[in-house]
Structure formats: structure tokens, C-alpha cells
Design a protein around this motif. Structure first.
Motif, PDB file in Angstrom:
ATOM      1  N   ASP A   2       3.275  29.404 -29.627  1.00 26.89           N
ATOM      2  CA  ASP A   2       2.766  28.759 -30.838  1.00 26.89           C
ATOM      3  C   ASP A   2       2.418  29.879 -31.819  1.00 26.89           C
ATOM      4  O   ASP A   2       2.621  31.050 -31.522  1.00 26.89           O
ATOM      5  CB  ASP A   2       1.518  27.912 -30.505  1.00 26.89           C
ATOM      6  CG  ASP A   2       1.312  26.785 -31.534  1.00 26.89           C
ATOM      7  OD1 ASP A   2       1.883  26.883 -32.651  1.00 26.89           O
ATOM      8  OD2 ASP A   2       0.578  25.831 -31.216  1.00 26.89           O
ATOM      9  N   TYR A   3       1.842  29.497 -32.943  1.00 28.25           N
ATOM     10  CA  TYR A   3       1.450  30.480 -33.945  1.00 28.25           C
ATOM     11  C   TYR A   3       0.495  31.509 -33.330  1.00 28.25           C
ATOM     12  O   TYR A   3      -0.564  31.143 -32.809  1.00 28.25           O
ATOM     13  CB  TYR A   3       0.786  29.752 -35.111  1.00 28.25           C
ATOM     14  CG  TYR A   3       0.352  30.659 -36.239  1.00 28.25           C
ATOM     15  CD1 TYR A   3       1.298  31.240 -37.078  1.00 28.25           C
ATOM     16  CD2 TYR A   3      -0.986  30.929 -36.449  1.00 28.25           C
ATOM     17  CE1 TYR A   3       0.906  32.080 -38.123  1.00 28.25           C
ATOM     18  CE2 TYR A   3      -1.400  31.762 -37.486  1.00 28.25           C
ATOM     19  CZ  TYR A   3      -0.444  32.332 -38.312  1.00 28.25           C
ATOM     20  OH  TYR A   3      -0.834  33.160 -39.327  1.00 28.25           O
ATOM     21  N   ASN A  23       9.890  32.571 -39.732  1.00 27.43           N
ATOM     22  CA  ASN A  23       8.945  31.848 -40.586  1.00 27.43           C
ATOM     23  C   ASN A  23       9.398  30.444 -40.960  1.00 27.43           C
ATOM     24  O   ASN A  23       9.111  29.955 -42.048  1.00 27.43           O
ATOM     25  CB  ASN A  23       8.649  32.665 -41.858  1.00 27.43           C
ATOM     26  CG  ASN A  23       7.205  32.495 -42.308  1.00 27.43           C
ATOM     27  OD1 ASN A  23       6.397  31.850 -41.633  1.00 27.43           O
ATOM     28  ND2 ASN A  23       6.876  33.058 -43.444  1.00 27.43           N
ATOM     29  N   GLY A  29       8.648  27.944 -38.811  1.00 28.20           N
ATOM     30  CA  GLY A  29       7.854  27.121 -37.907  1.00 28.20           C
ATOM     31  C   GLY A  29       6.810  27.999 -37.263  1.00 28.20           C
ATOM     32  O   GLY A  29       6.705  29.176 -37.585  1.00 28.20           O
ATOM     33  N   PRO A  30       6.022  27.441 -36.349  1.00 28.93           N
ATOM     34  CA  PRO A  30       4.961  28.231 -35.715  1.00 28.93           C
ATOM     35  C   PRO A  30       5.506  29.304 -34.773  1.00 28.93           C
ATOM     36  O   PRO A  30       4.773  30.214 -34.399  1.00 28.93           O
ATOM     37  CB  PRO A  30       4.142  27.180 -34.954  1.00 28.93           C
ATOM     38  CG  PRO A  30       5.043  26.005 -34.807  1.00 28.93           C
ATOM     39  CD  PRO A  30       5.977  26.018 -35.959  1.00 28.93           C
ATOM     40  N   HIS A  68      10.005  23.360 -38.564  1.00 31.61           N
ATOM     41  CA  HIS A  68       8.734  22.870 -39.115  1.00 31.61           C
ATOM     42  C   HIS A  68       8.143  23.945 -40.004  1.00 31.61           C
ATOM     43  O   HIS A  68       7.132  24.555 -39.665  1.00 31.61           O
ATOM     44  CB  HIS A  68       7.775  22.506 -37.973  1.00 31.61           C
ATOM     45  CG  HIS A  68       8.377  21.548 -37.006  1.00 31.61           C
ATOM     46  ND1 HIS A  68       8.425  20.187 -37.232  1.00 31.61           N
ATOM     47  CD2 HIS A  68       9.014  21.745 -35.818  1.00 31.61           C
ATOM     48  CE1 HIS A  68       9.039  19.583 -36.235  1.00 31.61           C
ATOM     49  NE2 HIS A  68       9.401  20.515 -35.356  1.00 31.61           N
ATOM     50  N   PRO A 106       6.186  26.198 -42.607  1.00 27.53           N
ATOM     51  CA  PRO A 106       4.812  26.114 -43.098  1.00 27.53           C
ATOM     52  C   PRO A 106       4.754  26.030 -44.623  1.00 27.53           C
ATOM     53  O   PRO A 106       5.721  26.336 -45.318  1.00 27.53           O
ATOM     54  CB  PRO A 106       4.190  27.428 -42.625  1.00 27.53           C
ATOM     55  CG  PRO A 106       5.339  28.387 -42.599  1.00 27.53           C
ATOM     56  CD  PRO A 106       6.546  27.579 -42.225  1.00 27.53           C
ATOM     57  N   ASP A 121       2.574  27.641 -47.708  1.00 25.46           N
ATOM     58  CA  ASP A 121       1.575  28.649 -48.069  1.00 25.46           C
ATOM     59  C   ASP A 121       1.750  29.002 -49.541  1.00 25.46           C
ATOM     60  O   ASP A 121       2.509  28.346 -50.257  1.00 25.46           O
ATOM     61  CB  ASP A 121       1.662  29.874 -47.148  1.00 25.46           C
ATOM     62  CG  ASP A 121       3.039  30.525 -47.180  1.00 25.46           C
ATOM     63  OD1 ASP A 121       3.689  30.504 -48.250  1.00 25.46           O
ATOM     64  OD2 ASP A 121       3.454  31.066 -46.137  1.00 25.46           O
ATOM     65  N   ARG A 153       6.573  26.342 -50.438  1.00 23.98           N
ATOM     66  CA  ARG A 153       6.323  25.067 -49.794  1.00 23.98           C
ATOM     67  C   ARG A 153       7.499  24.758 -48.860  1.00 23.98           C
ATOM     68  O   ARG A 153       8.564  25.365 -48.965  1.00 23.98           O
ATOM     69  CB  ARG A 153       6.132  23.976 -50.847  1.00 23.98           C
ATOM     70  CG  ARG A 153       4.691  23.951 -51.388  1.00 23.98           C
ATOM     71  CD  ARG A 153       4.525  23.005 -52.549  1.00 23.98           C
ATOM     72  NE  ARG A 153       4.919  23.666 -53.792  1.00 23.98           N
ATOM     73  CZ  ARG A 153       5.022  23.039 -54.960  1.00 23.98           C
ATOM     74  NH1 ARG A 153       4.780  21.750 -55.045  1.00 23.98           N
ATOM     75  NH2 ARG A 153       5.364  23.707 -56.047  1.00 23.98           N
ATOM     76  N   PRO A 154       7.309  23.802 -47.926  1.00 23.61           N
ATOM     77  CA  PRO A 154       8.325  23.593 -46.894  1.00 23.61           C
ATOM     78  C   PRO A 154       9.719  23.275 -47.429  1.00 23.61           C
ATOM     79  O   PRO A 154      10.712  23.769 -46.895  1.00 23.61           O
ATOM     80  CB  PRO A 154       7.761  22.417 -46.088  1.00 23.61           C
ATOM     81  CG  PRO A 154       6.280  22.536 -46.257  1.00 23.61           C
ATOM     82  CD  PRO A 154       6.079  23.043 -47.656  1.00 23.61           C
ATOM     83  N   ARG A 176      11.412  26.370 -48.380  1.00 23.12           N
ATOM     84  CA  ARG A 176      11.802  27.156 -47.201  1.00 23.12           C
ATOM     85  C   ARG A 176      13.060  26.582 -46.556  1.00 23.12           C
ATOM     86  O   ARG A 176      13.947  27.303 -46.136  1.00 23.12           O
ATOM     87  CB  ARG A 176      10.661  27.187 -46.181  1.00 23.12           C
ATOM     88  CG  ARG A 176       9.575  28.187 -46.500  1.00 23.12           C
ATOM     89  CD  ARG A 176       8.797  28.595 -45.239  1.00 23.12           C
ATOM     90  NE  ARG A 176       8.076  29.841 -45.477  1.00 23.12           N
ATOM     91  CZ  ARG A 176       6.854  29.922 -45.999  1.00 23.12           C
ATOM     92  NH1 ARG A 176       6.215  28.815 -46.334  1.00 23.12           N
ATOM     93  NH2 ARG A 176       6.287  31.094 -46.196  1.00 23.12           N
TER      94      ARG A 176
END
Lengths: 809, 287
Positions: B155-156, B218, B220-221, B256, B258, B260, B264-265, B268
Motif C-alpha cells: 500500500d502507500y 504514481n 495508485g497507492p 487508482h 491520486p 494532489d 487530479r485523477p 493522470r
């Protein structure tokens, strides 16, 4: 590409020949001297404030509000007081009776709302980061650790982060008096007529995002006392102003307070401030009788160093069909943040007179409303008001060119003040003393390869290349050299704009210069040495420059607004003239001649038409001995001068930027950048080059990278350099720079100032280039910073709009 | 930097380090090059009781050729990897991606093992580890085990490493002849993390793509393999440009990304598709 490389080489060769000619005639002014202060600055072997160690020094850490707006209902420092190494813990209440209000020296209108601004919050916090308590401990780590043990209860109040919303009825109030700080208006000519008769009218809204000045050296303060008098070391641009203001704020008598700015690692306006931490460190040292130090962390600095820009600009231009500009209207919202700091309300006024740029027009109308929000206060940041104004006028002139289908250079030529028309009084009432926009622009176009780039742009558009080429133009001017005291007075500024210098020739002929300017990276020690070397005919190496300490440099107005050379340098020249006249008296006496018969050349006083002479060093020694001086002559070879300018100075130039915009990713790459600046006469071309490079970088940074971002609750999200992006050398292009030199006519050096020019010029050049690249896609603006994501979204929206319009037809 | 208080130990051997970790339990944190951990300490986002600095454990450094794979010591710096002839010859994708990490100062201090164990999905090397199916050699006081890259990133900032374990080395399989590589990194400044990155390895034969491996930074987690792209591109003829673009358009499937400050998703996702196309073209040697 080859053409640009050649152009770059050509420009650099011109620089070298400048340098050689400067050296060739024996004069120091004009020589590309390497800076004498740099060895100690770049190795760090100097006195930065944080380097200062004192016996018994205590360290201060501040507890800062985690909320943008809240009532403080309880502060309990009892547990924190018991933590290891803790000497004292103070809340705002502990200083409430003596901390006063942080000063605002520029209340721009009579009815301005001037809120009380306690250095440490007592009853209410109004931005995230506002100090609410502090720990004094035996080391920095223990001080920081003990902050966790302070308990503060807050009663949350609504945050106000958007300026437009802040002015709406029913908006939460930052202060009881409301969120409007002031409205300041200025109008010249018949603006209604200009717009009524015009063939074209363009209206635009531009956002000047909030910026965080990021000086390399964080702020630091050391305060100490012997029980009677106080010394404050601070990483500040303004030791002299600070002393006056702190005396007024703390009640410490001015003569009992010494303020020292040791070597200071950058400021960009952010250290043109009287800060809460400076006041509080003085109060703490007064309370405890012990020396204290505070040095901010970078994240603390992002929160609490005053921010820059933050304006919403509504600008309209009216023009005839042939492109002649008739008038400009500006309606500005200026973000003050939560309080008015030293010159917060004055920043937009420094831009108010610059929205006409280099152009002639019939009428101008300007309204500025200062707005409170629950954010860190704004204040001066490199350019202060002028980058904003220049951006708006240069952007909208490009829009006008596009509307008229005219080349943006041609449109500017039709409107700018011709070289033959100087001195010229603009629609804003400023008298531009000198300038040559034609020469600077022609030179820039040649270096840039403008026609060839336009051809390539056409080709890429034709091929529908995913990477589009854009060309941005910025023909800027600015008002700097702050400033004529009378003008500052008429604008309600609290002080004057003069500058002071002292020059003393020591017995051995060496020279000390005491300057009221306060360098923090500008190279005054080198430039002032060059000026004095020429004026007194002494070697460059024989001159030392003393600055930044109110006990040795008793009088000054410090450094900001590209003023140091234009005002302070002239004061140095004037002091040298007085010294020279004294020396002439002594020389005449020693050589038994009339002072009128004494010539002075390169350090030598000679009786006209004879071989008899004395060097200035001989005169210095004779004056020191004082055995044989003219009757009544005071035995001193020193003098002081205070210079108050009659006018601002007006650097100008033409910056051209070519960008490649990747329409698939939104990424912008600056392909070439040409800057031809006219900063008048040049004392040191290397220093000018450095200022131009740094300035352009900072302006590009606003265009592409930097933005202080808050969430709706007023939390700053860009508290680290991972989130607040500063470009490094790897992210910036090579610049091709050159100069034209049109001396200022308002000072004996002919200089205009260069500290802010690059920053003012470059932001619109870059954004104009990006918009130019995307215009065929239906794009008219990209908000700053023009990040890849923003460019991509703007393009996406423009395509969607185009499709829906097509569908409608 | 004003971190919270911590104890500091600097063992000179791996065994000593492992003993310390066993004794300290979850309260201990291994300090490698410090390029990720120190910022966390500075921001007081990490409060380890003890820092175990393995900077003096010599056996964790260096690159060795082990026949079918190369073994990179976990404490080998980015700089040493970029300049290693063994890495450049047998695992050029590692060198290509490592050369994009931050700046020279960071590359001289930061380590491969530190970067992988930190497991920041915005780091460049986790995706490369996934693309190349690296294996992670892990030691504790109780012994050694090997974790495939596919099982390492949980995970992250979370890995399969247990408290008490140290990542000692990374096995990078040699892919053999016929492969082309590319790391396509998209970031706002040279020192910034990737908004999206694409690590691509492509095996070509007779004008077609026999096999491709694509992993995303980058998105997803954890770093992810773009398996839909890998399948879609298999057997594609290199001349037919539309095939690669169509394959790349599936790059964001099952991701998935992120949100930031930098992206934005949806942006990405768009970037992943565009950059995967570019990475495939470059790895296939057609650009």
C-alpha cells in the motif's frame, strides 16, 4: 536553432567588449568587476544572524494557529513550563499590555480600516500560522518539543478565503469593520469618451496568484540587552526603518536600540517588514534579561513570511480600428490577507501608475479595493505592484493585437512613446525622463530571430503539430528608484525616500563608505567601491563599505524598490564630491596655489599648467597630521550627503519568449528567451547581468511554477518545497541578454535601477507565448501558474466549446 | 531541521544491525541514504524511537553479476547504479530511470534499497522493479527470504517487510537480447516527483513486438503493471503506429490515481495513456 545559438554568442561578445572598453579608459564604473563580498557569502564564512552565538543564549519557538479563523478561549502553558530545558512560556495574554500593534506605514486613504495587529494573538486568530504562544528554552529542539505541551482551546469561526466572496453581503467578517479595507481611485482624461468612441473594446480578468517569497536565508532574529539598551540582529532588508518602528512599537527609546542587519541572504521584499517575531524577541529579552534567538524553518516561513501578489485584475482597453489605444480601465481587488502590515495597502498603488505601460493614450481610470481574507497578510514582493500592472497591460495588448489581426510588435510600435518624445508625461501623470523603445525592440527582434520563428509557428500550425510554437512579447517599463519624498507623502506613505551616505578618507588614503542602503545580495560593496574609486581616484581595493548597523550607519532608508544605486549610489557620489572639494582646499594650500587652479584627475591634484601635484593619499596624511592646513580648515577628510530624488527612474526593455507547448500533455518548454534591457548607465555589467538572470527566473516562476494554495478552510497546502515549486537552473532556459543604454537624466550617474526589471518583464512574456501557441485552438487565456494540467484543461475546454458551437451551427 | 528526539545507532555489520532491529521492534527505523526519511523527520511526520543507520554496513553496497541476474546491494547509491557498467549492460532500464531521480545531490546519497523500502508510489524505482520483476532479498535475525516485486508493495508507503527485517539486496533478472527500454517521466520541475511515470521494456523480433512489460509510477497507492497494455501490444507490428496508440489507451485500466496539488485523477489517467504510447515507441526503438 543555429541562428539562436549564433545570436546568443553575438550578444555575449558584445558584453565582453563593453567590459574591455570600461577597463580601457581606466574607469572603474562600467567594469565587470567580480563582487568583493562573494567569497565570504558563498562560503558562508560570515555573520548570518543564525550563526550568532552568545553566552547564555536562549531559543524561541512559536506555537502557531492551526485554524484560519477562531476565537481563543483558553491557553494553558502550565505543562509546557515543566518540560525539560524550558525557561519560559508566554501566551499572547502575557504580552497584551506591552506588545502594541504591528505597524502599517502606508494607510492609503483617510477612511482605511486599520485593524489592531497584535504580534501574538490574544483573543482571535485570523490566519493559519499566526503566533498564539511561544516557548523559550535552552536549545532549539527542546523549545520545539515543548510546543506540544501547550494547550489552546479555539472556538472556530468561518474562514474567508476568496476576495469576491469576502465582499458579498453576509460574508463572515475578518474584522468587525468588515472585509473592505479601502477603495482608492485615480482617473485621468475622459474615460467615458475614450470607450464610447472606440472601435474595439476588450475586457479581461487576470488573476495574480499568491506567491511565497523564498529567500535562500530563512528569517532569523537575535535579541539581547544589558538591562538598559537593546541590540536586535535580524535578517532584514530595513535595519534603519526597523529601528524607528520598533522604538515606536515597543517603547524602547530609539537611542537605546541598535538594529543590525548582518549579511542577509536574500529578501525580495519579504524582509521589508516589521515582523511579529522581531517585536516578540525584543519583548522576551526585555522580560527575561537574557539573549534569545529565533530562526524559522522553511515550512514556518511558507506560512508566515508575508506573501506576495494576490490580486484580481479586471482590465478593459479601448482602441481605434487601426490599433491606436484610446484608454484603459482597471478595477482591482487587492488581497490584503488578515492584517495590514508595513506597506500592504500601498503595493497596488505602486502599480496604479503603470497600467499605461509605455503607451500613449487619452484616458485612464483606476479603482482598487483592498480586501481582507483569513490568510497571511500580503506585502511587497519583487516588483511590488508593477509586475501586476505590467502583466495586465502587456497581456491585454497582445489580446488587442489578436482581435485586430495585427502583429503584436506592430501594435506596440503604433502606441508606444517615440524616442524623440522624451521626456514624456504619461496619462498617469508620470514624467518618463528617457527611453528608447525602438532601439531595445529592434535589438531584441534581431537576437530572437523573430521572423524565422513566426515562419516555424505557421508551419507547425499548418501541420497540426502536437507541439505548437508560441511567441510572447513584453515591452515593459517600470517606475523605480523609490522615491521622491514629496511624491511618497502625497500618496500617504509614512516616510521619505531619500538616501544617505558618508565617505571618509583614512590617514593612509584608504576609504570607508558608510551607506544607508542595506544589501542582501545586491553587491553594494562592489558597486559602491567602483563609484568611489572613480570619484576619488583611489584603487577599487582601497574602498570598504560599511552597512546594515544603525550604530555605525546612523541614517538610511534601506534597500527595496530598485532604489539603492539610483538613490543611495547618488548619495555616495555627492559625498565624494564634498570630500574632493575639501581635499582640493588642502592641496591648494600645500602647493601654494588658488583652489580654482587645481585640477583633479584620477586621484591627483595638480596645479594647472605646472608639474606640481599631490595625490589624494598625500592629502589624506597631511589632513590627518594637521600641521599645515588652511586657516580655519577642520582637519577631516570626510563628508556626508543625503539625496532625495526629484523623480522616479524608468528602466524599460523588450523581452521575447518562444515556448513549445505539448498539446497532448499540456507541458510548456521555453525554447528561447531574449531580454534587451535599458537600465540606463551601468556601473557593473556583471551585477546587472546577475540581476536580470535572477529576475527573469523569478518572473518565469510566477508564470509556470509558483502558487500558494489554500483550501476552503484557509489551510495553506503549499508548506514545503515539494508542494510550492521553485524552478532550479535545470528548469530554466539559457537567456540571451543584451542592453541598450539610454542614461537617466534625473541623476548624475545616469542609472535607472535593475533589481526588479527582469521579474516585471518576464511573466507576461511567457504567458503571452503560451496563449499565442494555443490561440488557433480557441484559447484566449491560461491562468497562472500555467501548469501542464491547467494548459491541458484549458485546451480541453476550448475544444469542447468549439465542438458544441459547431454542433449549434 | 528540528526533528523530535530519537536514539541513533550506527552498526558496522549487518548482523549487528539485525540484532538492534530485533531488540527495538517496531520502534526502530532503518536509515539508508536519508533522502525520504529525513524530510519525514523534519516535518515530524515520523517519530521513530531509534534510527538504525546502516550507512557503514559495507556488505550492503555494490553491484555483482550473478549469471542470470545481477544483484544490487540495497545501500548502493543511485549514482553508483547509474555509473555501474554491469547495470548499464544488463539492466539499462534501471540506469535510465535512476538517472531521472531528483538531482545529483540526492543521487549521491539516496539508495536503491532505501527508495524501494520507502515504497512511495511517486518514486521512480518501484515501477521499474515491477516492470523487471525484481526480487527483494530480505534478512532478519532469524534468516533470509526472497520477496517478488509483485508481492512487495502492499500500500502507500507500506511493504511486505516485517519489523526486524532489512532489505539487503535486489535481484534484477537479465532479460537477454532483443529488448529495448525506456522510462518516460513527467514532472513539473527536475527535482519534483513524477506526476506519472512509465517504465517500459519491449522485446522486438522481425518487426513485431514479441513481449512488453509496462509499469506505472504514481497511478495508485502502489506501482502497477499495465497488464492490459502488455496484452494488447503483444504481436503488434512496429510499422502500424495506430496499434501502439490503441494499446496505450488502456494504460489507466484498473488504476487508482491520486489527487494532489500537481494533478487530479482524470489528468493522470490521460497522462498515463499519452506517456505509455511514448514509452512504447521509445522502447521499441521507433522514435
Amino acid at each position: 536553432m543555429t541562428e539562436q545559438l549564433d545570436a546568443g554568442v553575438a550578444a555575449r561578445q558584445i558584453k565582453e567588449s563593453d567590459v574591455l572598453s570600461g577597463a580601457g579608459d581606466g574607469r572603474e564604473v562600467g567594469r565587470a568587476r567580480r563582487r568583493k563580498e562573494d567569497a565570504r557569502l558563498v562560503t558562508g564564512r560570515t555573520q548570518w544572524t543564525d550563526n550568532i552565538q552568545l553566552p547564555g543564549l536562549l531559543h524561541v519557538a512559536f506555537l502557531r494557529s492551526p485554524m484560519a479563523h477562531a476565537r481563543i478561549t483558553r491557553v494553558d502553558t502550565s505543562v509546557a513550563r515543566t518540560q525539560p530545558g524550558v525557561v519560559a512560556v508566554f501566551s499572547g495574554q502575557d504580552f497584551a499590555a506591552e506588545q502594541g500593534s504591528l505597524p502599517c506605514a502606508w494607510p492609503v486613504t483617510e477612511d482605511i480600516v486599520l485593524p489592531d495587529h497584535p504580534p501574538m494573538a490574544v483573543t482571535e486568530v485570523r490566519y493559519v500560522g499566526e503566533a498564539v504562544a511561544c516557548v523559550v528554552a535552552t536549545d532549539r529542539y527542546k523549545a520545539a518539543d515543548a510546543l506540544d505541551a501547550i494547550e489552546v482551546d479555539y472556538e472556530p469561526l468561518d474562514a474567508v478565503t476568496d476576495m469576491t466572496a469576502a465582499l458579498e453581503e453576509g460574508s463572515p467578517k475578518v474584522h468587525e469593520a468588515g472585509n473592505k479595507a479601502f477603495t482608492w481611485k485615480f482617473a485621468q482624461g475622459d474615460i467615458d469618451a475614450a470607450f464610447r468612441d472606440a472601435a474595439v473594446r476588450i475586457d479581461r480578468t487576470y488573476v495574480q496568484q499568491r506567491l511565497i517569497p523564498s529567500a535562500m536565508e530563512p528569517r532569523a532574529v537575535v535579541a539581547q540587552t544589558d538591562g538598559d539598551s537593546f541590540t536586535l540582529h535580524s535578517s532584514t532588508q530595513i535595519p534603519h526603518i526597523l529601528r524607528v518602528m520598533l522604538a515606536l512599537t515597543t517603547g524602547i527609546p530609539e537611542h537605546k536600540l541598535r538594529v543590525v542587519a548582518p549579511d542577509v541572504g536574500g529578501g525580495f521584499g519579504s524582509k521589508l517588514q516589521v515582523t511579529a517575531e522581531e517585536v516578540l524577541c525584543l519583548l522576551i529579552t526585555r522580560r527575561l534579561g537574557k539573549p534569545v534567538k529565533w530562526t524559522e524553518s522553511r515550512s514556518e516561513g511558507n506560512l508566515t513570511v508575508h506573501h506576495g501578489r494576490d490580486q484580481l485584475q479586471r482590465i478593459s482597453v479601448a482602441a481605434d480600428a487601426d490599433g491606436r489605444i484610446r484608454g484603459v480601465k482597471v478595477d482591482l481587488l487587492a488581497g490584503m490577507g488578515a492584517y495590514l502590515m508595513l506597506v500592504t495597502p500601498g503595493v497596488p498603488l505602486l502599480g496604479a501608475f503603470m497600467y499605461s505601460g509605455i503607451y500613449k493614450m487619452d484616458a485612464y481610470d483606476f479603482t482598487c479595493t483592498g480586501v481582507f481574507t483569513t490568510k497571511m497578510p500580503t506585502d511587497a514582493y519583487r516588483g511590488a505592484g508593477r509586475p501586476e500592472a505590467t502583466f495586465a497591460i502587456e497581456r491585454i495588448v497582445d489580446e488587442l493585437a489578436a482581435e485586430l489581426g495585427m502583429d503584436p510588435i506592430e501594435l506596440r510600435r503604433r502606441n508606444w512613446i517615440q524616442h524623440a518624445e522624451f521626456p514624456y508625461t504619461t496619462v498617469c501623470g508620470l514624467t518618463y525622463d528617457s527611453g528608447n523603445y525602438e532601439a531595445a525592440t529592434d535589438r531584441a527582434l534581431a537576437l530572437f530571430g523573430y521572423d524565422k520563428l513566426r515562419a516555424e509557428q505557421a508551419d507547425r500550425r499548418e501541420r497540426d503539430d502536437p507541439v505548437q510554437l508560441g511567441i510572447g512579447v513584453s515591452t515593459y517599463t517600470e517606475m523605480c528608484g523609490l522615491a521622491p519624498s514629496r511624491v511618497l507623502g502625497s500618496l500617504s506613505y509614512g516616510a521619505g525616500g531619500w538616501e544617505h551616505a558618508g565617505v571618509r578618507v583614512l590617514p593612509t588614503g584608504k576609504v570607508e563608505v558608510v551607506t544607508g542602503t542595506s544589501p542582501h545580495g545586491q553587491g553594494h560593496e562592489t558597486a559602491w567601491s567602483q563609484i568611489v574609486a572613480d570619484a576619488l581616484g583611489v584603487p577599487f581595493e582601497d574602498v570598504a563599505v560599511i552597512h546594515g548597523d544603525t550604530s555605525s550607519s546612523h541614517k538610511g532608508m534601506d534597500t527595496y524598490g530598485s532604489r539603492s544605486l539610483v538613490v543611495g549610489g547618488v548619495a555616495v557620489v555627492q559625498a565624494c564630491e564634498k570630500v574632493k572639494e575639501k581635499a582640493r582646499q588642502v592641496a591648494a594650500h600645500l602647493m601654494e596655489a588658488s583652489p580654482d587652479d587645481i585640477e583633479f584627475t584620477r586621484g591627483e591634484f595638480r596645479v594647472r599648467g605646472t608639474g606640481t601635484s599631490r595625490t589624494i593619499q598625500e592629502i589624506a596624511l597631511a589632513t590627518f597630521a594637521a600641521h599645515d592646513l588652511p586657516d580655519g580648515f577642520e582637519p577631516r577628510l570626510d563628508a556626508e550627503a543625503t539625496f532625495d530624488p526629484d523623480n522616479f527612474s524608468f528602466p524599460h526593455g523588450t523581452h521575447l519568449c518562444a515556448v513549445e507547448v505539448d498539446t497532448e500533455t499540456g507541458a510548456t518548454k521555453i525554447r528561447s528567451y531574449v531580454a534587451v534591457d535599458d537600465v540606463g548607465s551601468v556601473v557593473n555589467p556583471l551585477i546587472v547581468e546577475g540581476q536580470v538572470h535572477g529576475g527573469i527566473a523569478q518572473g518565469i516562476a510566477q508564470a509556470l511554477f509558483e502558487e500558494a494554495v489554500h483550501d476552503a478552510d484557509g489551510n495553506l497546502l503549499t508548506t514545503t518545497m515539494a508542494d510550492y515549486l521553485l524552478p532550479s537552473a535545470a528548469d530554466l532556459p539559457d537567456y540571451t541578454t543584451d542592453r541598450t543604454e539610454t542614461p537617466a537624466t534625473t541623476n548624475p550617474l545616469g542609472v535607472k535601477g535593475v533589481g526588479e526589471a527582469g521579474t516585471i518583464a518576464s511573466t507576461p512574456a511567457v504567458v503571452n507565448a503560451i496563449v499565442d501557441a494555443l490561440r488557433p485552438h480557441g484559447v484566449h487565456d491560461v491562468p497562472m501558474p500555467c501548469t501542464p494540467e491547467r494548459v491541458w484543461r484549458v485546451l480541453d475546454q476550448a475544444r469542447t466549446t468549439a465542438q458544441s458551437t459547431d454542433g449549434g451551427l | 531541521m528540528i526533528p523530535a528526539s530519537f536514539d541513533y545507532v550506527r552498526p558496522s555489520s549487518l548482523d549487528e544491525a539485525l540484532e538492534t532491529l530485533r531488540d527495538q521492534g517496531e520502534d526502530a527505523k532503518v536509515l539508508a541514504g536519508g533522502q525520504s526519511l529525513l524530510p519525514l523527520l523534519r516535518l515530524r511526520l515520523a517519530y521513530p524511537g531509534t534510527l538504525v543507520d546502516v550507512g557503514r554496513v559495507k556488505e550492503l553496497r555494490g553491484v555483482a553479476d550473478r549469471g542470470d541476474h545481477i544483484l544490487i546491494g540495497a545501500m548502493t547509491t543511485h549514482y553508483d547504479i547509474v555509473t555501474s557498467p554491469i547495470v548499464r549492460e544488463h539492466c539499462p532500464l534501471v540506469a535510465l530511470a535512476t538517472a531521472t531521480v531528483a538531482d545529483p545531490a540526492v543521487r549521491h546519497r539516496g539508495t536503491l534499497g532505501g527508495s524501494l523500502a520507502h515504497a512511495d508510489p511517486a518514486g521512480d524505482l518501484p515501477a521499474v522493479a515491477r516492470a523487471l520483476d525484481m526480487e527483494f532479498v530480505v534478512r532478519s535475525a532469524d534468516g533470509e527470504r526472497v520477496i517478488p516485486a509483485a508481492d512487495f508493495f502492499l500500500d502507500y508507503l507500506e511493504t511486505a517487510l516485517d519489523p526486524g527485517e532489512i532489505l539487503t539486496g535486489i535481484r534484477v533478472p537479465k532479460l537477454g537480447p532483443g529488448w529495448g527500454f525506456h522510462y518516460e517521466k513527467f514532472h513539473r520541475t527536475a527535482q519534483a516527483w513524477a506526476i506519472v511515470g512509465v517504465a517500459a521494456a519491449v522485446r522486438r523480433s522481425n518487426g513485431t513486438i514479441e513481449e512488453a512489460r509496462v509499469a506505472l509510477t504514481n497511478m495508485g497507492p502502489t506501482p502497477v503493471r499495465a497488464t492490459a497494455v502488455e496484452e494488447a501490444v503483444r504481436g503488434a507490428e512496429l510499422g502500424a503506429g495506430g496499434v501502439l496508440r490503441a494499446a496505450a489507451s488502456r494504460a489507466d485500466e484498473d488504476t487508482h490515481p491520486p489527487a494532489d496539488l500537481h494533478a487530479r485523477p482524470d489528468y493522470r489517467r490521460h497522462l498515463a495513456r499519452v506517456l505509455t504510447h511514448r514509452a512504447l515507441l521509445a522502447a521499441a526503438g521507433t522514435t
